[in-house]
Design a protein around this motif. Structure first.
Motif, PDB file in Angstrom:
ATOM      1  N   GLY A  71       0.827  -1.197   0.000  1.00 47.92           N
ATOM      2  CA  GLY A  71       0.000   0.000   0.000  1.00 47.92           C
ATOM      3  C   GLY A  71       0.860   1.244   0.000  1.00 47.92           C
ATOM      4  N   ARG A  72       0.652   2.118   0.996  1.00 52.68           N
ATOM      5  CA  ARG A  72       1.424   3.357   1.112  1.00 52.68           C
ATOM      6  C   ARG A  72       2.696   3.176   1.945  1.00 52.68           C
ATOM      7  N   ARG A  73       2.971   1.963   2.374  1.00 54.16           N
ATOM      8  CA  ARG A  73       4.159   1.705   3.186  1.00 54.16           C
ATOM      9  C   ARG A  73       5.310   1.220   2.320  1.00 54.16           C
ATOM     10  N   THR A  74       6.486   1.780   2.554  1.00 54.14           N
ATOM     11  CA  THR A  74       7.695   1.296   1.889  1.00 54.14           C
ATOM     12  C   THR A  74       8.782   1.152   2.948  1.00 54.14           C
ATOM     13  N   ALA A  75       9.523   0.055   2.889  1.00 56.04           N
ATOM     14  CA  ALA A  75      10.591  -0.180   3.854  1.00 56.04           C
ATOM     15  C   ALA A  75      11.851  -0.607   3.111  1.00 56.04           C
ATOM     16  N   LEU A  76      12.978  -0.067   3.528  1.00 55.30           N
ATOM     17  CA  LEU A  76      14.277  -0.407   2.952  1.00 55.30           C
ATOM     18  C   LEU A  76      15.162  -0.910   4.084  1.00 55.30           C
ATOM     19  N   THR A  77      15.670  -2.141   3.932  1.00 54.93           N
ATOM     20  CA  THR A  77      16.512  -2.768   4.957  1.00 54.93           C
ATOM     21  C   THR A  77      17.877  -3.095   4.372  1.00 54.93           C
ATOM     22  N   SER A  78      18.928  -2.814   5.124  1.00 54.22           N
ATOM     23  CA  SER A  78      20.286  -3.219   4.759  1.00 54.22           C
ATOM     24  C   SER A  78      20.824  -4.132   5.852  1.00 54.22           C
ATOM     25  N   PHE A  79      21.463  -5.229   5.452  1.00 54.31           N
ATOM     26  CA  PHE A  79      22.017  -6.189   6.411  1.00 54.31           C
ATOM     27  C   PHE A  79      23.529  -6.006   6.531  1.00 54.31           C
ATOM     28  N   SER A  80      24.046  -6.306   7.704  1.00 49.88           N
ATOM     29  CA  SER A  80      25.479  -6.158   7.962  1.00 49.88           C
ATOM     30  C   SER A  80      26.243  -7.406   7.533  1.00 49.88           C
ATOM     31  N   THR A  81      27.569  -7.276   7.487  1.00 45.98           N
ATOM     32  CA  THR A  81      28.409  -8.436   7.173  1.00 45.98           C
ATOM     33  C   THR A  81      28.289  -9.491   8.265  1.00 45.98           C
ATOM     34  N   VAL A  82      28.056  -9.076   9.501  1.00 47.79           N
ATOM     35  CA  VAL A  82      27.875 -10.035  10.595  1.00 47.79           C
ATOM     36  C   VAL A  82      26.638 -10.885  10.356  1.00 47.79           C
ATOM     37  N   ALA A  83      25.533 -10.238   9.992  1.00 47.32           N
ATOM     38  CA  ALA A  83      24.288 -10.972   9.753  1.00 47.32           C
ATOM     39  C   ALA A  83      24.466 -11.974   8.625  1.00 47.32           C
ATOM     40  N   LEU A  84      25.127 -11.571   7.555  1.00 47.02           N
ATOM     41  CA  LEU A  84      25.293 -12.455   6.406  1.00 47.02           C
ATOM     42  C   LEU A  84      26.283 -13.574   6.697  1.00 47.02           C
ATOM     43  N   ALA A  85      27.256 -13.318   7.567  1.00 46.44           N
ATOM     44  CA  ALA A  85      28.249 -14.337   7.894  1.00 46.44           C
ATOM     45  C   ALA A  85      27.700 -15.383   8.852  1.00 46.44           C
ATOM     46  N   GLU A  86      26.788 -14.984   9.739  1.00 46.79           N
ATOM     47  CA  GLU A  86      26.338 -15.891  10.792  1.00 46.79           C
ATOM     48  C   GLU A  86      24.939 -16.451  10.577  1.00 46.79           C
ATOM     49  N   VAL A  87      24.174 -15.871   9.692  1.00 46.21           N
ATOM     50  CA  VAL A  87      22.801 -16.352   9.464  1.00 46.21           C
ATOM     51  C   VAL A  87      22.755 -16.971   8.073  1.00 46.21           C
ATOM     52  N   GLU A  88      22.794 -18.291   8.035  1.00 50.96           N
ATOM     53  CA  GLU A  88      22.892 -19.014   6.769  1.00 50.96           C
ATOM     54  C   GLU A  88      21.724 -18.715   5.845  1.00 50.96           C
ATOM     55  N   GLU A  89      20.531 -18.613   6.408  1.00 48.38           N
ATOM     56  CA  GLU A  89      19.350 -18.400   5.583  1.00 48.38           C
ATOM     57  C   GLU A  89      19.406 -17.067   4.837  1.00 48.38           C
ATOM     58  N   LEU A  90      19.988 -16.044   5.452  1.00 43.67           N
ATOM     59  CA  LEU A  90      20.142 -14.757   4.781  1.00 43.67           C
ATOM     60  C   LEU A  90      21.234 -14.821   3.718  1.00 43.67           C
ATOM     61  N   ALA A  91      22.335 -15.491   4.035  1.00 37.38           N
ATOM     62  CA  ALA A  91      23.457 -15.563   3.093  1.00 37.38           C
ATOM     63  C   ALA A  91      23.046 -16.220   1.788  1.00 37.38           C
ATOM     64  N   ARG A  92      22.095 -17.142   1.840  1.00 31.46           N
ATOM     65  CA  ARG A  92      21.675 -17.847   0.627  1.00 31.46           C
ATOM     66  C   ARG A  92      21.054 -16.906  -0.405  1.00 31.46           C
ATOM     67  N   TYR A  93      20.530 -15.778   0.068  1.00 31.53           N
ATOM     68  CA  TYR A  93      19.842 -14.877  -0.858  1.00 31.53           C
ATOM     69  C   TYR A  93      20.807 -14.099  -1.746  1.00 31.53           C
ATOM     70  N   ARG A  94      22.092 -14.095  -1.428  1.00 29.92           N
ATOM     71  CA  ARG A  94      23.021 -13.320  -2.250  1.00 29.92           C
ATOM     72  C   ARG A  94      23.030 -13.831  -3.692  1.00 29.92           C
ATOM     73  N   GLY A  95      22.938 -15.137  -3.868  1.00 35.79           N
ATOM     74  CA  GLY A  95      23.002 -15.699  -5.203  1.00 35.79           C
ATOM     75  C   GLY A  95      21.820 -15.382  -6.080  1.00 35.79           C
ATOM     76  N   ARG A  96      20.714 -14.929  -5.499  1.00 37.39           N
ATOM     77  CA  ARG A  96      19.544 -14.600  -6.308  1.00 37.39           C
ATOM     78  C   ARG A  96      19.013 -13.195  -6.000  1.00 37.39           C
ATOM     79  N   ALA A  97      19.912 -12.321  -5.546  1.00 37.48           N
ATOM     80  CA  ALA A  97      19.511 -10.956  -5.193  1.00 37.48           C
ATOM     81  C   ALA A  97      19.532 -10.070  -6.430  1.00 37.48           C
ATOM     82  N   ASP A  98      18.596 -10.343  -7.346  1.00 41.48           N
ATOM     83  CA  ASP A  98      18.571  -9.595  -8.606  1.00 41.48           C
ATOM     84  C   ASP A  98      17.484  -8.527  -8.648  1.00 41.48           C
ATOM     85  N   GLY A  99      16.730  -8.386  -7.565  1.00 36.92           N
ATOM     86  CA  GLY A  99      15.696  -7.363  -7.513  1.00 36.92           C
ATOM     87  C   GLY A  99      14.418  -7.716  -8.240  1.00 36.92           C
ATOM     88  N   ASN A 100      14.327  -8.931  -8.775  1.00 37.49           N
ATOM     89  CA  ASN A 100      13.146  -9.323  -9.541  1.00 37.49           C
ATOM     90  C   ASN A 100      12.283 -10.344  -8.809  1.00 37.49           C
TER      91      ASN A 100
END
Length: 251
Positions: free
Chosen positions: A136-165
């Protein structure tokens, strides 16, 4: 399927979709035993044809990762039960009842806004995983840290398909962080935006070692919506930490 956890360009499209779907099953997006969305919805979710989805499901069936009966296809992974979900919604301001028809969420691998990079301790121009959410009228932008990507496997997996589509609903992001052994501390600040009826809600999340994990900026129209915070305080003498749920006003 173990040898295909990282997609490669020389793999058939249906194989890459099978890998992405397997990652989501392992993430707990679809708990073991629950029915998967239909082929049409999966095709929309991954941005491919129904035939490609059908071929991807066949790959997973062959490896015993998906089972199909009269009620449809089901996740068949042998995993431990999913923990009770966190009462903290991701991203801040998301509908805790689940993604609605108008919700859109994607991820990209890009340089975050300068204020996000500074809050996360990232070097200038260093890319990271960035999540965008619209409802709707809500928009949110989130940035993750290197710590989050290094220690949270489920987040790290998204790097390979982070194409914005492709759709990338990360509703369980905080649960994944907790599963990785991180204690979450968050600070939310609300700021009116000059000359507009909108407000910005900024959430900073760090762990028990004061390491930043993520920062989110949510913008919403204060005339149309309200942001509701619910807190649960432990009984006197309890060691449980207060819990917080952030979500849209149910009215």
């Amino acid at each position: 399927m173990a040898r295909t956890t990282t997609p490669h360009e020389d793999q058939p499209l249906y194989w890459r979709i099978a890998t992405q779907l397997l990652d989501e099953l392992r993430d707990g997006t679809v708990p073991p035993g629950e029915r998967l969305p239909g082929e049409r919805k999966l095709a929309e979710h991954f941005g491919v044809s129904r035939e490609t989805v059908r071929q991807a499901l066949q790959v997973l069936r062959r490896d015993g990762l998906v089972a199909t009966d009269r009620r449809g296809s089901h996740a068949a992974l042998a995993t431990t039960p999913v923990e009770a979900p966190s009462t903290l919604a991701f991203p801040v301001g998301a509908d805790t009842a689940g993604p609605g028809a108008a919700d859109r969420a994607t991820v990209t691998w890009e340089t975050p806004p300068p204020e996000h990079a500074e809050a996360l301790g990232l070097a200038p121009h260093r890319p990271t995983l960035v999540h965008r959410y619209e409802s709707g009228r809500r928009t949110a932008l989130t940035s993750f840290s290197t710590v989050a990507l290094a220690e949270v496997e489920e987040l790290a997996r998204y790097r390979g398909r982070a194409d914005g589509n492709a759709s990338a609903q990360l509703r369980r992001a905080y649960d994944w962080m907790r599963k990785a052994g991180l204690t979450l501390h968050h600070r939310d600040s609300i700021t009116p935006l000059a000359d507009t009826p909108s407000v910005r809600v900024t959430r900073h999340v760090h762990d028990q070692y004061a390491r930043p994990l993520e920062i989110t900026d949510l913008v919403l129209d204060a005339r149309q919506e309200a942001l509701v915070y619910e807190f649960t305080l432990p009984a006197d003498g309890s060691t449980a930490a207060p819990r917080n749920r952030t979500g849209p006003d149910p009215r």
